[in-house]
Scaffold this active site. Sequence first.
Site, mmCIF file in Angstrom:
data_model
loop_
_atom_site.group_PDB
_atom_site.id
_atom_site.type_symbol
_atom_site.label_atom_id
_atom_site.label_comp_id
_atom_site.label_asym_id
_atom_site.label_seq_id
_atom_site.Cartn_x
_atom_site.Cartn_y
_atom_site.Cartn_z
ATOM 1 N N GLY A 63 0.787 -1.238 0.000
ATOM 2 C CA GLY A 63 0.000 0.000 0.000
ATOM 3 C C GLY A 63 0.817 1.284 0.000
ATOM 4 O O GLY A 63 0.342 2.317 0.477
ATOM 5 N N MET B 81 -4.151 -7.125 -6.729
ATOM 6 C CA MET B 81 -3.644 -8.193 -7.574
ATOM 7 C C MET B 81 -4.705 -9.247 -7.917
ATOM 8 O O MET B 81 -4.454 -10.445 -7.851
ATOM 9 C CB MET B 81 -2.427 -8.840 -6.895
ATOM 10 N N LEU C 155 -10.384 -8.379 -12.589
ATOM 11 C CA LEU C 155 -11.762 -7.954 -12.328
ATOM 12 C C LEU C 155 -12.673 -8.470 -13.437
ATOM 13 O O LEU C 155 -12.278 -8.554 -14.603
ATOM 14 C CB LEU C 155 -11.814 -6.430 -12.272
ATOM 15 N N ASN D 249 -5.779 2.485 -12.701
ATOM 16 C CA ASN D 249 -4.813 1.521 -12.167
ATOM 17 C C ASN D 249 -3.415 2.083 -12.342
ATOM 18 O O ASN D 249 -3.160 2.865 -13.252
ATOM 19 C CB ASN D 249 -4.928 0.206 -12.963
ATOM 20 N N HIS E 174 0.599 0.842 -12.893
ATOM 21 C CA HIS E 174 1.392 -0.324 -13.267
ATOM 22 C C HIS E 174 2.863 0.093 -13.385
ATOM 23 O O HIS E 174 3.157 1.157 -13.935
ATOM 24 C CB HIS E 174 0.895 -0.910 -14.598
ATOM 25 N N ASP F 107 -3.798 -4.758 -17.288
ATOM 26 C CA ASP F 107 -2.774 -3.757 -17.616
ATOM 27 C C ASP F 107 -2.954 -3.163 -19.013
ATOM 28 O O ASP F 107 -1.969 -2.850 -19.706
ATOM 29 C CB ASP F 107 -1.352 -4.352 -17.449
ATOM 30 N N GLU G 74 9.172 5.400 -6.671
ATOM 31 C CA GLU G 74 9.217 6.841 -6.348
ATOM 32 C C GLU G 74 8.392 7.635 -7.362
ATOM 33 O O GLU G 74 7.698 8.586 -7.008
ATOM 34 C CB GLU G 74 10.664 7.366 -6.402
HETATM 35 C C1 GAR Z 1 3.194 -1.160 -7.428
HETATM 36 O O1 GAR Z 1 4.478 -1.175 -7.985
HETATM 37 C C2 GAR Z 1 2.131 -1.180 -8.504
HETATM 38 O O2 GAR Z 1 2.493 -0.448 -9.643
HETATM 39 C C3 GAR Z 1 2.056 -2.652 -8.831
HETATM 40 O O3 GAR Z 1 2.121 -3.279 -7.566
HETATM 41 C C4 GAR Z 1 2.904 -2.476 -6.701
HETATM 42 C C5 GAR Z 1 2.105 -2.239 -5.441
HETATM 43 O O4 GAR Z 1 2.873 -1.571 -4.495
HETATM 44 N N1 GAR Z 1 0.858 -2.986 -9.541
HETATM 45 C C6 GAR Z 1 0.804 -3.884 -10.515
HETATM 46 O O5 GAR Z 1 1.745 -4.565 -10.849
HETATM 47 C C7 GAR Z 1 -0.543 -4.014 -11.211
HETATM 48 N N2 GAR Z 1 -0.421 -4.745 -12.403
HETATM 49 P P1 GAR Z 1 2.191 -0.855 -3.270
HETATM 50 O O6 GAR Z 1 1.256 -1.885 -2.615
HETATM 51 O O7 GAR Z 1 3.339 -0.490 -2.373
HETATM 52 O O8 GAR Z 1 1.450 0.324 -3.769
#
Ligand code: GAR
Length: 221
Positions: free
Chosen positions: A14, A92, A95, A109, A111, A147, A174
């Site tokens: 998160g 993850m 949907l 979203n 990515h 995605d 970041e």
């Molecule tokens: C992030 O890097 C996000 O971009 C990726 O999961 C991570 C979650 O980090 N999402 C995906 O890969 C979606 N396809 P977080 O829980 O620290 O925000």
Amino acid sequence: MIKRKVGVLISGNGSNLQALIDACQRKDYPAEIAVVISNKANAFGLTRAARAGVACEVIDHQRYESREAFDDAMHEMLERHKVEFVCLAGFMRLLSAAFVRRWQDRMINIHPSLLPAFKGISSHRDAIAAGVRVSGCTVHFVRTEMDVGPIIIQSAVAVLPQDTPETLGTRVLEQEHICYPQALKWLAEGRLSVQGQIVSVKESTPQNPTKASGALINPLD
Ligand code: GAR
């Protein structure tokens, strides 16, 4: 300022949720988080939400007999909290088409790659293996395919010869934390319009007459 109500769906750490929480705490930010929903009871993001005094709910997908039933439960929860926009922040789960349709052009979203390159769950490993010199992150509207969807904003990050998926991932993250609040701000301000694959960002109001661009961003214009 009227703050638009947002629901954030998470599955893990998160850190993007945290970036959104921090942005929403600003008086002049046009959105507030009405509810955080996690499909995992042990997601650290739930602790972040609780610490910030944001309502959080666990909806465990394993307790539902189908993807559709799980998505219906999430939809109901979002409605209960009068959510207008949904942010997927490290959520993850795929949907269902019905859920995506219900939130068409109101769900975004993030990515960790420059889409359409390197979809899926090993973006950084795949980017390094492909030998690309530049990777980054993308915020996009959600469509039924994973995605995939009209791109709102991207930020590029150099891939260095000595990079591992972890070191690259740290630098990309970041940028994610800058891009996601920016994209949600535009969405909440009603400044995004979608035509096919193309997202346009309208200029901001006369009080703040900066030009918006969805690439290599000026934070929070
Ligand atoms: C992030 O890097 C996000 O971009 C990726 O999961 C991570 C979650 O980090 N999402 C995906 O890969 C979606 N396809 P977080 O829980 O620290 O925000």
